[in-house]
Design a protein around this motif. Structure first.
Motif, PDB file in Angstrom:
ATOM      1  N   ALA A 377       0.858  -1.181   0.000  1.00  0.00           N
ATOM      2  CA  ALA A 377       0.000   0.000   0.000  1.00  0.00           C
ATOM      3  C   ALA A 377       0.894   1.231   0.000  1.00  0.00           C
ATOM      4  O   ALA A 377       1.851   1.315   0.768  1.00  0.00           O
ATOM      5  N   ILE A 378       0.584   2.156  -0.899  1.00  0.00           N
ATOM      6  CA  ILE A 378       1.298   3.434  -0.931  1.00  0.00           C
ATOM      7  C   ILE A 378       0.587   4.367   0.036  1.00  0.00           C
ATOM      8  O   ILE A 378      -0.600   4.674  -0.138  1.00  0.00           O
ATOM      9  N   THR A 379       1.297   4.785   1.052  1.00  0.00           N
ATOM     10  CA  THR A 379       0.650   5.557   2.118  1.00  0.00           C
ATOM     11  C   THR A 379       1.450   6.817   2.398  1.00  0.00           C
ATOM     12  O   THR A 379       2.093   6.944   3.451  1.00  0.00           O
ATOM     13  N   ASP A 380       1.407   7.752   1.458  1.00  0.00           N
ATOM     14  CA  ASP A 380       2.140   8.992   1.674  1.00  0.00           C
ATOM     15  C   ASP A 380       1.445   9.851   2.732  1.00  0.00           C
ATOM     16  O   ASP A 380       0.272   9.672   3.031  1.00  0.00           O
ATOM     17  N   GLY A 422      -3.371   4.280  -0.702  1.00  0.00           N
ATOM     18  CA  GLY A 422      -3.574   4.518   0.722  1.00  0.00           C
ATOM     19  C   GLY A 422      -3.056   5.875   1.131  1.00  0.00           C
ATOM     20  O   GLY A 422      -2.710   6.700   0.279  1.00  0.00           O
ATOM     21  N   ALA A 423      -3.026   6.096   2.416  1.00  0.00           N
ATOM     22  CA  ALA A 423      -2.484   7.345   2.946  1.00  0.00           C
ATOM     23  C   ALA A 423      -2.148   7.158   4.409  1.00  0.00           C
ATOM     24  O   ALA A 423      -2.715   6.297   5.076  1.00  0.00           O
ATOM     25  N   GLU A 424      -1.173   7.951   4.853  1.00  0.00           N
ATOM     26  CA  GLU A 424      -0.902   8.048   6.276  1.00  0.00           C
ATOM     27  C   GLU A 424      -1.514   9.361   6.733  1.00  0.00           C
ATOM     28  O   GLU A 424      -0.912  10.423   6.609  1.00  0.00           O
ATOM     29  N   LEU A 443      -9.945   5.278  -0.919  1.00  0.00           N
ATOM     30  CA  LEU A 443      -8.637   4.639  -0.762  1.00  0.00           C
ATOM     31  C   LEU A 443      -8.801   3.176  -0.350  1.00  0.00           C
ATOM     32  O   LEU A 443      -9.751   2.804   0.327  1.00  0.00           O
ATOM     33  N   ASP A 444      -7.815   2.351  -0.750  1.00  0.00           N
ATOM     34  CA  ASP A 444      -7.850   0.942  -0.340  1.00  0.00           C
ATOM     35  C   ASP A 444      -7.478   0.783   1.133  1.00  0.00           C
ATOM     36  O   ASP A 444      -8.060  -0.014   1.851  1.00  0.00           O
ATOM     37  N   MET A 579     -10.527  -8.198   5.464  1.00  0.00           N
ATOM     38  CA  MET A 579     -10.344  -7.850   6.869  1.00  0.00           C
ATOM     39  C   MET A 579     -10.462  -6.346   7.097  1.00  0.00           C
ATOM     40  O   MET A 579     -10.874  -5.889   8.162  1.00  0.00           O
ATOM     41  N   LEU A 580     -10.086  -5.556   6.094  1.00  0.00           N
ATOM     42  CA  LEU A 580     -10.080  -4.104   6.274  1.00  0.00           C
ATOM     43  C   LEU A 580     -11.491  -3.559   6.332  1.00  0.00           C
ATOM     44  O   LEU A 580     -12.397  -4.049   5.669  1.00  0.00           O
ATOM     45  N   LYS A 581     -11.655  -2.478   7.093  1.00  0.00           N
ATOM     46  CA  LYS A 581     -12.988  -1.896   7.264  1.00  0.00           C
ATOM     47  C   LYS A 581     -13.546  -1.353   5.955  1.00  0.00           C
ATOM     48  O   LYS A 581     -14.727  -1.425   5.699  1.00  0.00           O
ATOM     49  N   SER A 582     -12.661  -0.792   5.141  1.00  0.00           N
ATOM     50  CA  SER A 582     -13.137  -0.091   3.947  1.00  0.00           C
ATOM     51  C   SER A 582     -13.446  -1.039   2.804  1.00  0.00           C
ATOM     52  O   SER A 582     -13.846  -0.615   1.732  1.00  0.00           O
ATOM     53  N   ALA A 583     -13.204  -2.327   3.039  1.00  0.00           N
ATOM     54  CA  ALA A 583     -13.434  -3.266   1.937  1.00  0.00           C
ATOM     55  C   ALA A 583     -14.924  -3.358   1.585  1.00  0.00           C
ATOM     56  O   ALA A 583     -15.771  -3.109   2.408  1.00  0.00           O
TER      57      ALA A 583
END
Length: 583
Positions: A377-380, A422-424, A443-444, A579-583
DNA sequence: GCCGTTTTCGGCCCGACTGTTTTCAGTCG
């Protein structure tokens, strides 16, 4: 050339560049400090010694590094060839102090160092502590009692490091020395023991154990290694040295019949050893570093497996040997099936040059594939962390498009690799987030993180973090306690409440694998395991070289008794996403 | 001093906190 000049390590070189940044900061030169810091980062993150890189590729290999251009490359060339460079010497003459030592104190920066030197002649830590204790600092313009106290606290903190070093920093050095010993012609087996083998987050010294029938020859060779700075003592079975890196190292030579017992003994922990010996006594044995004895007869000792079995125990992985219930569990043959060092399939926190990372999305993907991963996941960073050029909603959307295009390209090329968007995201003081929910929903993977207001009281800090976890788009709480080992204490959190909330909301808690974070720490991981909370082991990579830190996170997870089922990024992508909430 | 999906010159990014101050510098992320 007479004796070989000791080669500068990447760490030494990065330190010089950081000092350059500070020196320019003192001169109020704009922009150069950032440039030198960037170059320092790139070199510190490098696996291969810079000297070797330069020897093979010349100046071009230096300028190929991110943040290294023509001038810095020239400086590096001079540094590698002569041990220093003119510009560095010129600047250092203006403020001739021990910069590394003074800047290591939290809250002390270049300007403060300069003022302290100019007005009180303070050159190093000892000077500074003396002046602060004498109450001299509070009288300087722009300083006061609070600053003086802060300096003294900062010195205390630095001291409490007790000379222990970060595992991530020490591990490559330990492995290299282990390989060097293994290559000695007289050595049959060589292993690193001690806290390195237990994967403790910090390491005080190195312990090496070898099997050899020619101990004297081994010791002779060992003390002549170029990494050895000073020999404290040298004997038949044990030699003790100080390495140039500042670490102390012990080498012990044992016969093959005692290797397992010695390995167990020198791996520790001390508490585990004591518990083991007590158990042996109860069973009518005596246990020492030479073996397990019934009277005069050695009944076990050649291998650890044999030793534990003789005591009626399942083999206890080194990471668990802290006398925190592992012996009882081993008696019941109920030890966990620890997550393995090869089990990770993905990485859910990766930064790129869209913000403060060193490399592009594509470069990070390449490196992740090379590290054997199947997804990242790219989480800039997001916008309120402005110094990182944090992304706003528009930038995140643009990045999502870039990632979608890259995924299409990967599929076309027949690569089985997936890039998640993704994002941080920053958690604001009140627990709200700095990115709109509408964008988070697209976002994923949404990671939320505390990057400000570290000093809120426990109730308020906990309320804040819980509110973020309750956001239906937040999948993971990144580096939950925000600590930086030896530098910043954890935020004051009610960890039980956070774990309860993780369970209730289905939020994943991160085990951040950065050497100075390792956050969650081992004891909290164990609480999560007990509560059935899911975790993710993330590199938090800011450069392609950082994926190797995942091993540190896995070590930490193992110390926390975590199994594969607890770690979501050890699962196949589809299962992880469910498992992720946003799925 | 570095860099280029704003491209070879002109940007380099902000914002909060702290502690020192009468309006801001230093530090951190």
């Amino acid at each position: 050339m007479t004796t070989a000049q000791r080669e500068l390590s990447n760490r030494d070189i990065a330190q010089v560049l950081l000092e350059m940044a500070a020196l320019y900061e003192m001169e109020e030169v704009p922009f150069k400090p950032r440039a030198y810091e960037r170059a320092a980062m790139a070199i510190a993150a490098l696996d291969e010694p810079l000297a070797q890189r330069y020897a093979q590729g010349g100046l071009a290999a230096l300028t190929a590094l991110p943040g290294v251009g023509k001038s810095i490359a020239e400086h590096l060339k001079e540094l590698l060839e002569t041990g220093t460079f003119r510009e560095y010497e010129r600047l250092k003459r203006k403020v001739p102090v021990n910069l590394g030592e003074l800047l290591a104190i939290e809250g002390v920066g270049p300007k403060m160092v300069k003022a302290l030197w100019q007005q009180l002649g303070i050159r190093d830590l000892a000077d500074l502590e003396r002046a602060a204790r004498a109450g001299q600092i509070r009288h300087l313009p722009h300083f006061g009692v609070k600053t003086e106290e802060k300096i003294l606290r900062g010195i205390e903190l630095l001291r409490s490091a007790q000379g222990r070093r970060l595992l991530g920093e020490v591990l490559p050095e330990a492995r290299q020395l282990e390989a060097t010993l293994r290559a000695f012609p007289e050595v049959e087996v060589a292993m690193v023991a001690g806290s390195v083998r237990r994967m403790r987050e910090t390491v005080g010294d190195l312990d090496f154990l070898v099997i050899s029938s020619q101990p004297q020859a081994v010791m002779e060779r060992f003390v002549r290694l170029p990494v050895v700075q000073h020999v404290y003592s040298k004997g038949e079975t044990r030699t003790s040295v100080r390495l140039h890196s500042g670490l102390d190292a012990d080498l012990r030579v044992v016969p093959a019949a005692s290797f397992g017992a010695a390995l167990s003994y020198f791996t520790g922990s001390k508490a585990h050893n004591i518990a083991l010996r007590e158990l042996a006594i109860k069973q009518g044995y005596k246990l020492n570093e030479y073996g397990l004895f019934k009277g005069e007869r050695r009944v076990a000792g050649a291998s650890e497996e044999e030793l534990y079995a003789a005591l009626g125990l399942a083999f206890i992985p080194p990471e668990l040997r802290e006398d925190s219930g592992e012996i009882e569990a081993a008696q019941r043959h109920a030890l966990p099936q620890l997550i393995d060092y090869h089990d990770l399939r993905g990485d859910l926190q990766v930064q790129t040059n869209w913000t403060d990372g060193a490399h592009s999305i594509e470069e990070m993907v390449e490196a992740a594939m090379a590290a054997g991963l199947e997804y990242i996941a790219i989480t800039d960073h997001t916008k309120s962390l402005a110094m990182t050029r944090g992304a706003d909603e528009d930038k995140l959307r643009r990045q999502m498009e870039a990632i979608a295009a890259l995924n299409a390209k990967l599929r076309q090329a027949g690569k089985r690799f997936t890039v998640l968007s993704g994002a941080e995201v920053n958690i604001n003081r009140d627990g709200s987030l700095d990115i709109d929910d509408a964008v988070l929903a697209e976002l994923d993977v949404v990671g939320a993180a505390v990057h400000s207001h570290f000093n809120l009281p426990r109730a308020e800090q906990t309320r804040r973090v819980l509110r973020a976890m309750e956001n239906p788009h937040v999948d993971i709480l990144f580096h939950p306690t925000g600590r930086l080992i030896h530098r910043r204490p954890p935020i004051d959190l009610d960890i039980e409440a956070v774990i309860e909330a993780a369970q209730r909301t289905g939020t994943v808690l991160e085990i951040n694998a950065m050497p100075d974070r390792l956050d969650l720490r081992d004891e909290y991981i164990r609480k999560c395991v007990a509560a059935g909370v899911r975790m993710a082991i993330d590199s938090d990579a800011h450069a392609v070289e950082h994926f190797r830190y995942l091993a540190l996170g896995i070590g930490q997870a193992r110390r926390g008794w975590a199994e594969r089922r607890h770690i979501v990024n050890a699962w196949p992508l589809a299962q992880m996403r469910k498992m992720l909430k946003s799925a």
